[in-house]
Design a protein around this motif. Structure first.
Motif, mmCIF file in Angstrom:
data_model
loop_
_atom_site.group_PDB
_atom_site.id
_atom_site.type_symbol
_atom_site.label_atom_id
_atom_site.label_comp_id
_atom_site.label_asym_id
_atom_site.label_seq_id
_atom_site.Cartn_x
_atom_site.Cartn_y
_atom_site.Cartn_z
ATOM 1 N N ARG A 14 0.835 -1.205 0.000
ATOM 2 C CA ARG A 14 0.000 0.000 0.000
ATOM 3 C C ARG A 14 0.872 1.259 0.000
ATOM 4 N NH1 ARG A 14 -3.295 -1.118 5.110
ATOM 5 N NH2 ARG A 14 -2.053 -3.026 5.273
ATOM 6 N N PHE A 15 1.953 1.228 0.778
ATOM 7 C CA PHE A 15 2.895 2.354 0.765
ATOM 8 C C PHE A 15 3.480 2.530 -0.629
ATOM 9 C CE2 PHE A 15 7.497 3.248 0.749
ATOM 10 C CZ PHE A 15 7.485 4.574 1.183
ATOM 11 N N TRP A 16 3.881 1.444 -1.255
ATOM 12 C CA TRP A 16 4.462 1.478 -2.599
ATOM 13 C C TRP A 16 3.451 2.049 -3.599
ATOM 14 C CZ3 TRP A 16 4.280 -3.696 -5.652
ATOM 15 C CH2 TRP A 16 4.658 -3.486 -6.980
ATOM 16 N N HIS A 17 2.210 1.587 -3.520
ATOM 17 C CA HIS A 17 1.187 2.023 -4.460
ATOM 18 C C HIS A 17 0.922 3.527 -4.378
ATOM 19 C CE1 HIS A 17 -3.017 2.877 -5.647
ATOM 20 N NE2 HIS A 17 -2.797 1.997 -6.597
ATOM 21 N N TRP A 18 0.666 4.025 -3.160
ATOM 22 C CA TRP A 18 0.288 5.426 -3.019
ATOM 23 C C TRP A 18 1.474 6.367 -3.207
ATOM 24 C CZ3 TRP A 18 -4.495 6.132 -3.799
ATOM 25 C CH2 TRP A 18 -5.454 5.208 -3.352
ATOM 26 N N THR A 19 2.669 5.941 -2.792
ATOM 27 C CA THR A 19 3.861 6.765 -3.010
ATOM 28 C C THR A 19 4.177 6.836 -4.498
ATOM 29 O OG1 THR A 19 4.738 6.075 -0.852
ATOM 30 C CG2 THR A 19 6.280 7.095 -2.395
ATOM 31 N N GLN A 20 4.070 5.705 -5.175
ATOM 32 C CA GLN A 20 4.288 5.674 -6.618
ATOM 33 C C GLN A 20 3.294 6.584 -7.323
ATOM 34 O OE1 GLN A 20 5.258 2.016 -9.342
ATOM 35 N NE2 GLN A 20 3.039 2.061 -9.090
ATOM 36 N N MET A 21 2.032 6.541 -6.900
ATOM 37 C CA MET A 21 1.012 7.386 -7.502
ATOM 38 C C MET A 21 1.372 8.864 -7.350
ATOM 39 S SD MET A 21 -2.904 8.107 -6.348
ATOM 40 C CE MET A 21 -2.245 9.220 -5.107
ATOM 41 N N ALA A 22 1.784 9.261 -6.134
ATOM 42 C CA ALA A 22 2.122 10.654 -5.876
ATOM 43 C C ALA A 22 3.325 11.095 -6.705
ATOM 44 C CB ALA A 22 2.406 10.860 -4.389
ATOM 45 N N ALA A 53 11.803 13.788 -8.166
ATOM 46 C CA ALA A 53 10.731 12.788 -8.148
ATOM 47 C C ALA A 53 11.152 11.545 -8.922
ATOM 48 C CB ALA A 53 9.452 13.376 -8.745
ATOM 49 N N ALA A 54 11.861 11.742 -10.029
ATOM 50 C CA ALA A 54 12.319 10.606 -10.832
ATOM 51 C C ALA A 54 13.298 9.739 -10.048
ATOM 52 C CB ALA A 54 12.968 11.119 -12.118
ATOM 53 N N LEU A 55 14.235 10.362 -9.362
ATOM 54 C CA LEU A 55 15.213 9.609 -8.572
ATOM 55 C C LEU A 55 14.532 8.870 -7.425
ATOM 56 C CD1 LEU A 55 18.140 12.201 -8.452
ATOM 57 C CD2 LEU A 55 18.000 10.105 -9.833
ATOM 58 N N ALA A 56 13.569 9.536 -6.772
ATOM 59 C CA ALA A 56 12.830 8.887 -5.687
ATOM 60 C C ALA A 56 12.025 7.709 -6.215
ATOM 61 C CB ALA A 56 11.902 9.892 -5.007
ATOM 62 N N LEU A 57 11.405 7.888 -7.390
ATOM 63 C CA LEU A 57 10.610 6.810 -7.976
ATOM 64 C C LEU A 57 11.483 5.646 -8.407
ATOM 65 C CD1 LEU A 57 7.785 5.932 -8.792
ATOM 66 C CD2 LEU A 57 8.106 7.095 -10.980
ATOM 67 N N LEU A 58 12.650 5.953 -8.945
ATOM 68 C CA LEU A 58 13.572 4.885 -9.339
ATOM 69 C C LEU A 58 13.988 4.071 -8.123
ATOM 70 C CD1 LEU A 58 15.238 3.536 -11.531
ATOM 71 C CD2 LEU A 58 17.025 5.246 -11.162
ATOM 72 N N GLY A 59 14.298 4.765 -7.008
ATOM 73 C CA GLY A 59 14.641 4.056 -5.781
ATOM 74 C C GLY A 59 13.486 3.204 -5.276
ATOM 75 N N LEU A 60 12.266 3.731 -5.373
ATOM 76 C CA LEU A 60 11.085 2.982 -4.945
ATOM 77 C C LEU A 60 10.887 1.748 -5.804
ATOM 78 C CD1 LEU A 60 8.546 2.845 -3.120
ATOM 79 C CD2 LEU A 60 7.362 4.177 -4.888
ATOM 80 N N TRP A 61 11.087 1.877 -7.117
ATOM 81 C CA TRP A 61 10.923 0.732 -8.017
ATOM 82 C C TRP A 61 11.961 -0.354 -7.729
ATOM 83 C CZ3 TRP A 61 10.150 4.198 -12.916
ATOM 84 C CH2 TRP A 61 8.798 4.533 -13.031
ATOM 85 N N VAL A 62 13.185 0.046 -7.447
ATOM 86 C CA VAL A 62 14.217 -0.944 -7.100
ATOM 87 C C VAL A 62 13.817 -1.687 -5.830
ATOM 88 C CG1 VAL A 62 16.601 -1.232 -6.331
ATOM 89 C CG2 VAL A 62 16.082 0.300 -8.251
ATOM 90 N N LEU A 63 13.362 -0.947 -4.831
ATOM 91 C CA LEU A 63 12.930 -1.546 -3.574
ATOM 92 C C LEU A 63 11.731 -2.461 -3.788
ATOM 93 C CD1 LEU A 63 13.383 -1.615 -0.504
ATOM 94 C CD2 LEU A 63 11.826 0.331 -0.311
#
Length: 217
Positions: A14-22, A53-63
């Motif tokens: 759920r954290f991944w989903h909503w953070t990715q959305m934002a 935002a791109a760098l944060a999203l890339l880190g989130l996708w790796v995680l």
């Protein structure tokens, strides 16, 4: 088979989903600003926010990728032809006739066949394209002195922009799908609480009751 409310979306999911959305929303808004489609924020600020935002999203996708493969949740994204025809038929015209959705969620198959294909295309094609083109754009200073670099940069920008619009189309379709086959709240609530109605085999139900009682209602 019995239908019970089961925790199928973990806290991390759920954290991944909503953070990715934002983050995707932030990148879309700033990307439109960079292309001059609105003037809500300045160009320089849009570039900075877009990059962060791109760098944060890339880190989130790796995680998230690490989480998917270590937990076994990658299995939910495996495409299958079983029931695909019925789901396509339902979304094509069955839904307009008031027919019941032909797919029932299972413990290890929470996405219907069409969803699995769409998510696999998103994660296996669109995301890697946006990663590669975005990183190439950011690192232009490192390869910009090569012959023909300016022409290559145009192609990088074209791929990045086209992929961004494809992701936007996915987001629009995703939101639209939340409005059909049930109320908007009905579709969104599971991604807030983690619980959704799932068909369980007797063995799965017995396992959850015995070993994971907090995961079943």
């Amino acid at each position: 088979m019995s239908t019970r409310e089961v925790l199928i979306y973990s806290h991390f999911e759920r954290f991944w989903h909503w953070t990715q959305m934002a983050l995707i929303f932030t990148m879309l808004v700033t990307g439109f600003a960079i292309h001059g489609l609105h003037d809500w924020i300045s160009f320089d600020r849009a570039v900075t926010l877009h990059t962060l935002a791109a760098l944060a999203l890339l880190g989130l996708w790796v995680l998230a990728t690490f989480w998917l493969f270590t937990t076994g949740n990658w299995k939910h994204y495996l495409p299958t032809a079983r029931g695909l025809g019925q789901v396509v038929r339902f979304y094509s015209y069955g839904i307009f006739l008031g027919e019941r959705h032909p797919y029932r969620k299972a413990f290890w198959r929470k996405h219907n066949p069409l969803q699995a294909i769409a998510y696999l295309a998103l994660k296996g094609v669109l995301f890697p394209l946006i990663w590669a083109s975005g990183i190439a754009y950011l690192l232009y200073f490192a390869w910009g002195d090569n012959p023909g670099a300016a022409a290559w940069l145009q192609w990088v920008a074209l791929v990045h922009t086209a992929t961004a619009y494809a992701i936007l189309a996915f987001v629009v379709m995703h939101v639209y799908m939340l409005t059909i086959g049930g109320s908007f709240a009905h579709h969104v609530t599971p991604m807030l609480t983690g619980f959704d109605k799932v068909e369980l085999s007797p063995e799965e139900e017995a396992y959850l009751i015995q070993d994971e009682p907090s995961h079943i209602r």
